[in-house]
Design an enzyme around this catalytic site. Sequence first.
Site, PDB file in Angstrom:
ATOM      1  N   MET A  30      36.862  36.355  35.597  1.00  0.00           N
ATOM      2  CA  MET A  30      37.404  35.361  34.668  1.00  0.00           C
ATOM      3  C   MET A  30      37.545  34.015  35.374  1.00  0.00           C
ATOM      4  O   MET A  30      38.272  33.131  34.907  1.00  0.00           O
ATOM      5  CB  MET A  30      38.746  35.829  34.119  1.00  0.00           C
ATOM      6  CG  MET A  30      38.627  37.124  33.310  1.00  0.00           C
ATOM      7  SD  MET A  30      39.954  37.345  32.131  1.00  0.00           S
ATOM      8  CE  MET A  30      41.364  37.350  33.215  1.00  0.00           C
ATOM      9  N   LEU A  33      38.155  31.481  41.075  1.00  0.00           N
ATOM     10  CA  LEU A  33      37.656  32.362  42.134  1.00  0.00           C
ATOM     11  C   LEU A  33      38.433  32.196  43.442  1.00  0.00           C
ATOM     12  O   LEU A  33      38.860  31.100  43.795  1.00  0.00           O
ATOM     13  CB  LEU A  33      36.165  32.092  42.367  1.00  0.00           C
ATOM     14  CG  LEU A  33      35.271  32.283  41.137  1.00  0.00           C
ATOM     15  CD1 LEU A  33      33.813  31.952  41.482  1.00  0.00           C
ATOM     16  CD2 LEU A  33      35.375  33.707  40.589  1.00  0.00           C
ATOM     17  N   HIS A  34      38.599  33.309  44.132  1.00  0.00           N
ATOM     18  CA  HIS A  34      39.264  33.320  45.440  1.00  0.00           C
ATOM     19  C   HIS A  34      38.492  34.275  46.360  1.00  0.00           C
ATOM     20  O   HIS A  34      37.471  34.852  45.937  1.00  0.00           O
ATOM     21  CB  HIS A  34      40.734  33.727  45.294  1.00  0.00           C
ATOM     22  CG  HIS A  34      40.943  34.982  44.485  1.00  0.00           C
ATOM     23  ND1 HIS A  34      40.560  36.225  44.923  1.00  0.00           N
ATOM     24  CD2 HIS A  34      41.461  35.177  43.238  1.00  0.00           C
ATOM     25  CE1 HIS A  34      40.863  37.135  44.019  1.00  0.00           C
ATOM     26  NE2 HIS A  34      41.400  36.527  42.970  1.00  0.00           N
ATOM     27  N   HIS A  37      37.282  37.690  45.000  1.00  0.00           N
ATOM     28  CA  HIS A  37      36.036  37.657  44.219  1.00  0.00           C
ATOM     29  C   HIS A  37      34.823  37.537  45.158  1.00  0.00           C
ATOM     30  O   HIS A  37      33.788  38.159  44.938  1.00  0.00           O
ATOM     31  CB  HIS A  37      36.027  36.461  43.269  1.00  0.00           C
ATOM     32  CG  HIS A  37      37.076  36.496  42.191  1.00  0.00           C
ATOM     33  ND1 HIS A  37      38.086  35.571  42.106  1.00  0.00           N
ATOM     34  CD2 HIS A  37      37.251  37.344  41.151  1.00  0.00           C
ATOM     35  CE1 HIS A  37      38.837  35.834  41.051  1.00  0.00           C
ATOM     36  NE2 HIS A  37      38.366  36.907  40.458  1.00  0.00           N
ATOM     37  N   GLN A  61      41.028  40.385  25.626  1.00  0.00           N
ATOM     38  CA  GLN A  61      41.835  41.255  26.485  1.00  0.00           C
ATOM     39  C   GLN A  61      43.245  40.711  26.732  1.00  0.00           C
ATOM     40  O   GLN A  61      44.023  41.318  27.452  1.00  0.00           O
ATOM     41  CB  GLN A  61      41.106  41.528  27.808  1.00  0.00           C
ATOM     42  CG  GLN A  61      41.049  40.341  28.758  1.00  0.00           C
ATOM     43  CD  GLN A  61      40.164  40.645  29.956  1.00  0.00           C
ATOM     44  OE1 GLN A  61      38.952  40.805  29.815  1.00  0.00           O
ATOM     45  NE2 GLN A  61      40.749  40.742  31.134  1.00  0.00           N
ATOM     46  N   GLN A 153      41.457  49.599  35.644  1.00  0.00           N
ATOM     47  CA  GLN A 153      40.233  49.016  35.072  1.00  0.00           C
ATOM     48  C   GLN A 153      38.988  49.706  35.648  1.00  0.00           C
ATOM     49  O   GLN A 153      38.060  50.041  34.916  1.00  0.00           O
ATOM     50  CB  GLN A 153      40.212  47.520  35.359  1.00  0.00           C
ATOM     51  CG  GLN A 153      38.923  46.824  34.987  1.00  0.00           C
ATOM     52  CD  GLN A 153      39.035  45.309  35.136  1.00  0.00           C
ATOM     53  OE1 GLN A 153      39.546  44.645  34.277  1.00  0.00           O
ATOM     54  NE2 GLN A 153      38.546  44.774  36.242  1.00  0.00           N
ATOM     55  N   SER A 185      45.024  37.026  43.829  1.00  0.00           N
ATOM     56  CA  SER A 185      44.875  37.050  42.372  1.00  0.00           C
ATOM     57  C   SER A 185      44.799  35.623  41.862  1.00  0.00           C
ATOM     58  O   SER A 185      45.447  34.727  42.410  1.00  0.00           O
ATOM     59  CB  SER A 185      46.086  37.750  41.752  1.00  0.00           C
ATOM     60  OG  SER A 185      46.163  37.463  40.370  1.00  0.00           O
ATOM     61  N   SER A 186      44.024  35.431  40.807  1.00  0.00           N
ATOM     62  CA  SER A 186      43.941  34.102  40.198  1.00  0.00           C
ATOM     63  C   SER A 186      45.310  33.657  39.688  1.00  0.00           C
ATOM     64  O   SER A 186      45.588  32.472  39.575  1.00  0.00           O
ATOM     65  CB  SER A 186      42.962  34.117  39.023  1.00  0.00           C
ATOM     66  OG  SER A 186      41.707  34.577  39.461  1.00  0.00           O
ATOM     67  N   ARG A 187      46.172  34.632  39.379  1.00  0.00           N
ATOM     68  CA  ARG A 187      47.497  34.295  38.843  1.00  0.00           C
ATOM     69  C   ARG A 187      48.495  33.886  39.930  1.00  0.00           C
ATOM     70  O   ARG A 187      49.595  33.420  39.599  1.00  0.00           O
ATOM     71  CB  ARG A 187      48.058  35.472  38.043  1.00  0.00           C
ATOM     72  CG  ARG A 187      47.309  35.724  36.742  1.00  0.00           C
ATOM     73  CD  ARG A 187      48.040  36.712  35.842  1.00  0.00           C
ATOM     74  NE  ARG A 187      47.508  36.712  34.493  1.00  0.00           N
ATOM     75  CZ  ARG A 187      46.587  37.566  34.018  1.00  0.00           C
ATOM     76  NH1 ARG A 187      46.108  38.510  34.794  1.00  0.00           N
ATOM     77  NH2 ARG A 187      46.167  37.473  32.779  1.00  0.00           N
TER      78      ARG A 187
END
Length: 285
Positions: A30, A33-34, A37, A61, A153, A185-187
């Site tokens: 999604m 990127l980090h 990924h 989702q 997932q 995490s992107s979050r």
Amino acid sequence: MKIVRSPAEMKNLSMMMQRSGSSVGFIPTMGALHSGHMSLLDRINDSCDFSVMSIFVNPVQFGPKEDFQKYPRPFDADCELAEKAGCDVIFAPSKEDMYPENYCTYVNVENITDGLCGASRPGHFRGVTTVVLKLFNIVMPQIACFGQKDAQQVLVIKRMVHDLNLSITIDVAPIFREESGLAMSSRNVYLSDAERAAAPLIYKGLNDGAIYYNNGVVESNALINVVTTAIGQSPLLEIEYVELVDTKKIKPVTSVTSAALIAVACRTKESRTRLIDNIVIGGTL
Ligand code: AMP
């Protein structure tokens, strides 16, 4: 690196690659990127001739109260990072191309989506499996790589691939962590400084659990207790769940007799960021 927006163009490109005898590897993301990924991209570049990374924030989702609108979308920086890491194609379709008017087909993997994140995010995995199957049909990879970070997932996608007779190998990459132990995490960009300082307690707890297991403790209650205690050291982390489940049915077990997952979801107190993490004991995913 090529940036492709149209599903039809992506499909053509992939078909051309296959016809020329190149294997296609795929990393669905999604964006935002980090290094986590990028570790997936490295694996695909090692095993395939041609790498495709998708960037698509999949509306289906996200729940109505979730962070779809504010999810970070640094597209140009993402492309730069992916290109430097040797990505051949970024596939970034529009919402309208993926879900045109009158769209009404969804993929639902049953049972194993009921627990863990499925319990607190109704409809989430239906959105994930729907978009992943669509992306598989567009990109047509031989191998697709997913991170253990999202362990449920991985198991759901593997189940879908098996149940629907797809000819795609699912490669699972280990969790890439910051030096503190916090799973990337992107979050994580939502976290306040204080929350960022507290968040590594999640991995500490999981690690303590694994150490107890390696020292012979197999009772779930005891292992869950170790994890909960570590996370409970910070008032900034609210536990959504700490569960010990088997890796086949994703159902709670009372003791560890085969591969099991200690899975955690927390919400931070200030920014309300949802953090997930896990560790596998007694086997592999
Ligand atoms: P996302 O962009 O969050 O949907 O993630 C795209 C893919 O990257 C998924 O397969 C994730 O499991 C994987 N991923 C995300 N964070 C990490 C991480 N810290 N380590 C390994 N894989 C990750």
